[in-house]
Design a protein around this motif. Structure first.
Motif, PDB file in Angstrom:
ATOM      1  N   PRO A  37       0.826  -1.200   0.000  1.00  0.00           N
ATOM      2  CA  PRO A  37       0.000   0.000   0.000  1.00  0.00           C
ATOM      3  C   PRO A  37       0.864   1.254   0.000  1.00  0.00           C
ATOM      4  O   PRO A  37       1.991   1.229   0.464  1.00  0.00           O
ATOM      5  N   ARG A  65     -10.205   3.088  -1.167  1.00  0.00           N
ATOM      6  CA  ARG A  65     -10.697   3.055   0.210  1.00  0.00           C
ATOM      7  C   ARG A  65     -10.720   4.465   0.775  1.00  0.00           C
ATOM      8  O   ARG A  65      -9.770   5.217   0.601  1.00  0.00           O
ATOM      9  N   VAL A  70      -4.734   1.453   1.946  1.00  0.00           N
ATOM     10  CA  VAL A  70      -5.489   0.520   1.121  1.00  0.00           C
ATOM     11  C   VAL A  70      -4.572  -0.661   0.839  1.00  0.00           C
ATOM     12  O   VAL A  70      -3.359  -0.506   0.777  1.00  0.00           O
ATOM     13  N   TYR A  75     -10.031  -2.824   1.199  1.00  0.00           N
ATOM     14  CA  TYR A  75     -10.456  -1.812   0.231  1.00  0.00           C
ATOM     15  C   TYR A  75     -11.968  -1.713   0.252  1.00  0.00           C
ATOM     16  O   TYR A  75     -12.661  -2.609   0.702  1.00  0.00           O
ATOM     17  N   GLU A  76     -12.479  -0.605  -0.265  1.00  0.00           N
ATOM     18  CA  GLU A  76     -13.931  -0.370  -0.277  1.00  0.00           C
ATOM     19  C   GLU A  76     -14.551  -0.738  -1.613  1.00  0.00           C
ATOM     20  O   GLU A  76     -15.663  -1.233  -1.676  1.00  0.00           O
ATOM     21  N   SER A  99      -7.409   6.661  -0.285  1.00  0.00           N
ATOM     22  CA  SER A  99      -6.266   5.871  -0.735  1.00  0.00           C
ATOM     23  C   SER A  99      -6.639   5.065  -1.971  1.00  0.00           C
ATOM     24  O   SER A  99      -7.729   4.496  -2.052  1.00  0.00           O
TER      25      SER A  99
END
Length: 117
Positions: A37, A65, A70, A75-76, A99
């Motif tokens: 990351p 994210r 991240v 993560y999103e 991120s």
């Protein structure tokens, strides 16, 4: 018969700025490849942010994210090449760092952000 107040209470202060924003300002940013990351978020926190959007210019998918880091496991959203991501309009504004990390290699994105007037 019960009483009902048909006169609405007046509100002494209304925050107009919460409903008014500037036009989005867009920048193209390079996205580093994973799995390591980034040490710092690519998008800094902004206390004046009204909304934002991210468009993946390619050539690889991007992990996103809302937060300071991240990774491939944290993560999103995965933003495929040629796709656009933006927060759900029903959610509260997000003011923190964002991120981004390339999945399968480096990539680039167009990041657009609008601020409150």
């Amino acid at each position: 018969m019960p009483f009902s107040n048909l006169n609405p209470q007046t509100q002494s202060s209304i925050n107009i700025a919460e409903d008014t924003r500037n036009a989005k300002v867009c920048n193209t940013i390079g996205i580093p490849a994973g799995p390591t990351p980034p040490t710092t978020p690519l998008i800094a926190a902004n206390a004046n942010r009204a909304t934002f959007s991210i468009y993946n210019l390619g050539p690889n998918p991007v992990l996103m994210r809302e937060g300071p880091t991240v990774s491939t496991t944290l993560y999103e959203a995965i933003i495929p090449v040629g796709y656009y991501w933006y927060p759900d309009p029903g959610e509260p504004r997000y003011l923190g760092a964002i991120s981004l990390m390339g999945s399968g290699g480096a990539s680039s994105c167009q990041f657009c952000e609008a601020t409150l007037v």
